[in-house]
Motif scaffolding. Sequence first.
Motif, PDB file in Angstrom:
ATOM      1  N   MET A  51       0.854  -1.203   0.000  1.00 37.96           N
ATOM      2  CA  MET A  51       0.000   0.000   0.000  1.00 37.96           C
ATOM      3  C   MET A  51       0.888   1.251   0.000  1.00 37.96           C
ATOM      4  N   ASP A  52       0.576   2.177  -0.934  1.00 42.04           N
ATOM      5  CA  ASP A  52       1.387   3.395  -0.961  1.00 42.04           C
ATOM      6  C   ASP A  52       0.479   4.613  -1.024  1.00 42.04           C
ATOM      7  N   PHE A  53       1.098   5.780  -1.014  1.00 40.82           N
ATOM      8  CA  PHE A  53       0.340   7.030  -0.988  1.00 40.82           C
ATOM      9  C   PHE A  53       0.577   7.849  -2.260  1.00 40.82           C
ATOM     10  N   PHE A  54       0.579   7.175  -3.411  1.00 43.59           N
ATOM     11  CA  PHE A  54       0.601   7.845  -4.712  1.00 43.59           C
ATOM     12  C   PHE A  54      -0.756   7.585  -5.373  1.00 43.59           C
ATOM     13  N   ASN A  55      -1.567   8.602  -5.494  1.00 45.33           N
ATOM     14  CA  ASN A  55      -2.943   8.404  -6.002  1.00 45.33           C
ATOM     15  C   ASN A  55      -3.382   9.587  -6.853  1.00 45.33           C
ATOM     16  N   TYR A  56      -4.296   9.316  -7.795  1.00 42.85           N
ATOM     17  CA  TYR A  56      -4.893  10.399  -8.586  1.00 42.85           C
ATOM     18  C   TYR A  56      -5.978  11.110  -7.785  1.00 42.85           C
ATOM     19  N   LYS A  57      -5.980  12.445  -7.873  1.00 37.66           N
ATOM     20  CA  LYS A  57      -7.107  13.236  -7.356  1.00 37.66           C
ATOM     21  C   LYS A  57      -7.541  14.143  -8.503  1.00 37.66           C
ATOM     22  N   ASP A  58      -8.762  14.030  -8.933  1.00 35.81           N
ATOM     23  CA  ASP A  58      -9.275  14.800 -10.078  1.00 35.81           C
ATOM     24  C   ASP A  58      -8.327  14.747 -11.279  1.00 35.81           C
ATOM     25  N   GLY A  59      -7.815  13.571 -11.566  1.00 33.83           N
ATOM     26  CA  GLY A  59      -6.971  13.390 -12.757  1.00 33.83           C
ATOM     27  C   GLY A  59      -5.522  13.782 -12.591  1.00 33.83           C
TER      28      GLY A  59
END
Length: 413
Positions: free
Chosen positions: A1-9
């Motif tokens: 599990m990591d903390f690299f994610n898309y937010k609104d593209g």
Amino acid sequence: MDFFNYKDGKLFCEGVDLSLISKTFDTPAYVYSKKTLERHIDAYIESFTSSNNLVCFAVKSLSNISILKILKDKGCGFDIVSGGELHRVMLAGADPKKIIFSGVGKSKSEIALGIKNDVLSFNIESSSELYRIEKVAKDLGKIAPVSIRFNPDVDSGGHDYITTGRKGDKFGISSIEDILNLSNHISNSDSLKIVGVACHIGSQILGLDSYKAAARKTIELADKLLDLGIELDFLDLGGGLGVPYNGETPPSPNELVACLESELSERKERIIIEPGRSISANAGILLTKVEYIKDEFLIVDAAMNDLLRPALYKAEHDVWNLDKNNAQETKVWNIVGPICESSDFLARNISIPAKEEDVLAIKSAGAYGFVMSSNYNSRPRCPEILVDEDKFKLIRKRESLDDLVRSEINPDD
Ligand SMILES: Cc1ncc(COP(=O)(O)O)c(C=O)c1O
């Protein structure tokens, strides 16, 4: 599990839009997530049910001092393989009694440095190394703590270059008779003290069976030593747990620790483990800009000198566009760097939307990424940036052109 994610593209690391980092520090650049590192080390430390253990992070996988400090603050020890790594962990404020000095080819000066710094143990890999450590310790008037790294002849699978525990691999001592003779020698030496046995069977391991086999062989060896009257402080089962680079489903740290605790439940010795990749890989990405598009090639500004794993092991990394909305064509690409080698690729046959000037994130690049980088083609090394929630800071500067030639002696001077 990591903390690299898309937010609104837009791709974020924790609370930071990665395009802001690419604008601030340019590309290529390594970016690490503090929260991901902490989550991974916590997963190991909190999985142990007894306190009789030590987690030693394998510094070779990611060695920036700011990263080592984060792990040290979590109570982590360190597995090192060189005088340089010892220097780094001491600068990070490591407790020497949590340092394991591994590696097949320790030099006299590295051994002396380890003894002077009072490390927990030298994991020795040959009789010649043992006699060398004994001599250095004697000359310094000290007693060197040693453990014998044995070769359990366990095949952990995976790429040939990262399997270390089979007979015929260069690591560890294979003959039990030799190990018992060496152990007797240590017991009778005024300059040596035996503190453990160790094995490390490989890297990117995707199942628990090879760990079980190695644990059982470790117990057999520890029992043989007990028969000689030799008691140990610890059993060191090494590192090697795999990570999901591309859909793999390795056991979790919790499952690994439960498996080792169950196999070693009857033992009095401490359990030591040396995870590297499973803590650092998914905590880091490499940002790189698309310079040119030619046929099916995305020619980017990062190269094999920045991330060697694809060229060295045909390793596969997922790649994401920082801006899903801005990107245009989704096609199957080969992502290549500017270096004059056909092996200079970062990903092959990868389907992503991309156009020139887009910034891409090469995922899971935290382990064996920056640490393997070089100046090949006279390319300055990348900067490293650490994200902590909604803040980020530079933890290593981009090298300059002057840095490239700093140690050279100009014949005209
Ligand atoms: C002795 C030793 N311990 C630990 C590790 C860390 O392995 P990994 O990064 O796969 O966990 C290595 C890696 O090669 C190693 O050689």
